[in-house]
Design a protein around this motif. Structure first.
Motif, PDB file in Angstrom:
ATOM      1  N   GLU A   4      25.325  43.978  38.764  1.00 57.17           N
ATOM      2  CA  GLU A   4      26.268  42.899  39.015  1.00 57.17           C
ATOM      3  C   GLU A   4      25.834  41.581  38.366  1.00 57.17           C
ATOM      4  O   GLU A   4      26.641  40.694  38.156  1.00 57.17           O
ATOM      5  CB  GLU A   4      26.457  42.678  40.526  1.00 57.17           C
ATOM      6  CG  GLU A   4      27.207  43.786  41.217  1.00 57.17           C
ATOM      7  CD  GLU A   4      26.349  45.000  41.511  1.00 57.17           C
ATOM      8  OE1 GLU A   4      25.118  44.858  41.655  1.00 57.17           O
ATOM      9  OE2 GLU A   4      26.901  46.100  41.571  1.00 57.17           O
ATOM     10  N   THR A   7      27.781  40.621  35.100  1.00 58.95           N
ATOM     11  CA  THR A   7      29.228  40.757  35.130  1.00 58.95           C
ATOM     12  C   THR A   7      29.900  39.424  35.413  1.00 58.95           C
ATOM     13  O   THR A   7      29.274  38.488  35.883  1.00 58.95           O
ATOM     14  CB  THR A   7      29.683  41.783  36.192  1.00 58.95           C
ATOM     15  OG1 THR A   7      29.266  41.318  37.475  1.00 58.95           O
ATOM     16  CG2 THR A   7      29.118  43.163  35.925  1.00 58.95           C
ATOM     17  N   VAL A   8      31.185  39.386  35.110  1.00 57.96           N
ATOM     18  CA  VAL A   8      32.009  38.213  35.367  1.00 57.96           C
ATOM     19  C   VAL A   8      33.130  38.658  36.291  1.00 57.96           C
ATOM     20  O   VAL A   8      33.760  39.684  36.060  1.00 57.96           O
ATOM     21  CB  VAL A   8      32.613  37.694  34.042  1.00 57.96           C
ATOM     22  CG1 VAL A   8      33.560  36.537  34.302  1.00 57.96           C
ATOM     23  CG2 VAL A   8      31.513  37.287  33.080  1.00 57.96           C
ATOM     24  N   THR A   9      33.367  37.889  37.358  1.00 59.95           N
ATOM     25  CA  THR A   9      34.469  38.181  38.261  1.00 59.95           C
ATOM     26  C   THR A   9      35.524  37.097  38.097  1.00 59.95           C
ATOM     27  O   THR A   9      35.205  35.907  38.136  1.00 59.95           O
ATOM     28  CB  THR A   9      33.986  38.227  39.722  1.00 59.95           C
ATOM     29  OG1 THR A   9      32.991  39.238  39.844  1.00 59.95           O
ATOM     30  CG2 THR A   9      35.143  38.542  40.671  1.00 59.95           C
ATOM     31  N   SER A  37      35.145  46.716  34.512  1.00 57.38           N
ATOM     32  CA  SER A  37      34.477  47.740  35.317  1.00 57.38           C
ATOM     33  C   SER A  37      35.193  48.001  36.634  1.00 57.38           C
ATOM     34  O   SER A  37      35.100  49.089  37.183  1.00 57.38           O
ATOM     35  CB  SER A  37      33.017  47.367  35.570  1.00 57.38           C
ATOM     36  OG  SER A  37      32.931  46.088  36.168  1.00 57.38           O
ATOM     37  N   SER A  38      35.940  47.013  37.155  1.00 57.21           N
ATOM     38  CA  SER A  38      36.732  47.267  38.363  1.00 57.21           C
ATOM     39  C   SER A  38      37.878  46.276  38.471  1.00 57.21           C
ATOM     40  O   SER A  38      37.795  45.154  37.981  1.00 57.21           O
ATOM     41  CB  SER A  38      35.858  47.217  39.615  1.00 57.21           C
ATOM     42  OG  SER A  38      35.554  45.891  39.971  1.00 57.21           O
ATOM     43  N   THR A  49      41.677  40.878  41.437  1.00 57.83           N
ATOM     44  CA  THR A  49      40.274  40.550  41.179  1.00 57.83           C
ATOM     45  C   THR A  49      39.743  41.531  40.149  1.00 57.83           C
ATOM     46  O   THR A  49      39.842  42.742  40.332  1.00 57.83           O
ATOM     47  CB  THR A  49      39.452  40.640  42.475  1.00 57.83           C
ATOM     48  OG1 THR A  49      40.053  39.769  43.450  1.00 57.83           O
ATOM     49  CG2 THR A  49      38.007  40.212  42.239  1.00 57.83           C
ATOM     50  N   VAL A  51      36.465  42.603  37.645  1.00 61.38           N
ATOM     51  CA  VAL A  51      35.049  42.493  37.303  1.00 61.38           C
ATOM     52  C   VAL A  51      34.893  43.085  35.907  1.00 61.38           C
ATOM     53  O   VAL A  51      35.335  44.201  35.637  1.00 61.38           O
ATOM     54  CB  VAL A  51      34.157  43.249  38.318  1.00 61.38           C
ATOM     55  CG1 VAL A  51      32.691  43.150  37.914  1.00 61.38           C
ATOM     56  CG2 VAL A  51      34.365  42.695  39.718  1.00 61.38           C
ATOM     57  N   SER A  52      34.266  42.315  35.022  1.00 65.04           N
ATOM     58  CA  SER A  52      34.102  42.754  33.639  1.00 65.04           C
ATOM     59  C   SER A  52      32.737  42.347  33.103  1.00 65.04           C
ATOM     60  O   SER A  52      32.043  41.520  33.687  1.00 65.04           O
ATOM     61  CB  SER A  52      35.207  42.153  32.764  1.00 65.04           C
ATOM     62  OG  SER A  52      35.192  40.742  32.844  1.00 65.04           O
TER      63      SER A  52
END
Length: 73
Positions: A4, A7-9, A37-38, A49, A51-52
């Motif tokens: 995590e 990652t960028v949210t 990723s999500s 939201t 996450v990448s």
């Protein structure tokens, strides 16, 4: 270091989602973008939201939402 940490949210506001099918359509299109990723879409709030691995291109996100049939607010 946890995964995590790299990652960028980001939270996007999407208009027009009204049900689980809408959430799935938006999540599927955004999830297909490189580095994602999500994705969690919530129809009741319109929030998505993401996450990448790196910040996403705003126009790529807008195009993905448009492709799903909704609009980025």
């Amino acid at each position: 270091m946890s995964p995590e940490a790299n990652t960028v949210t980001a939270v996007y506001q999407v208009t027009g989602m009204t049900c689980g099918h809408c959430e799935g359509a938006v999540a599927e299109e955004i999830g297909a973008l490189d580095g994602v990723s999500s994705v969690k879409a919530v129809a009741s709030t319109g929030q998505v939201t993401v996450v990448s691995a790196a910040p996403l291109d705003a126009e790529a996100v807008r195009a993905a939402v448009d492709e799903a049939g909704y609009e980025l607010a």
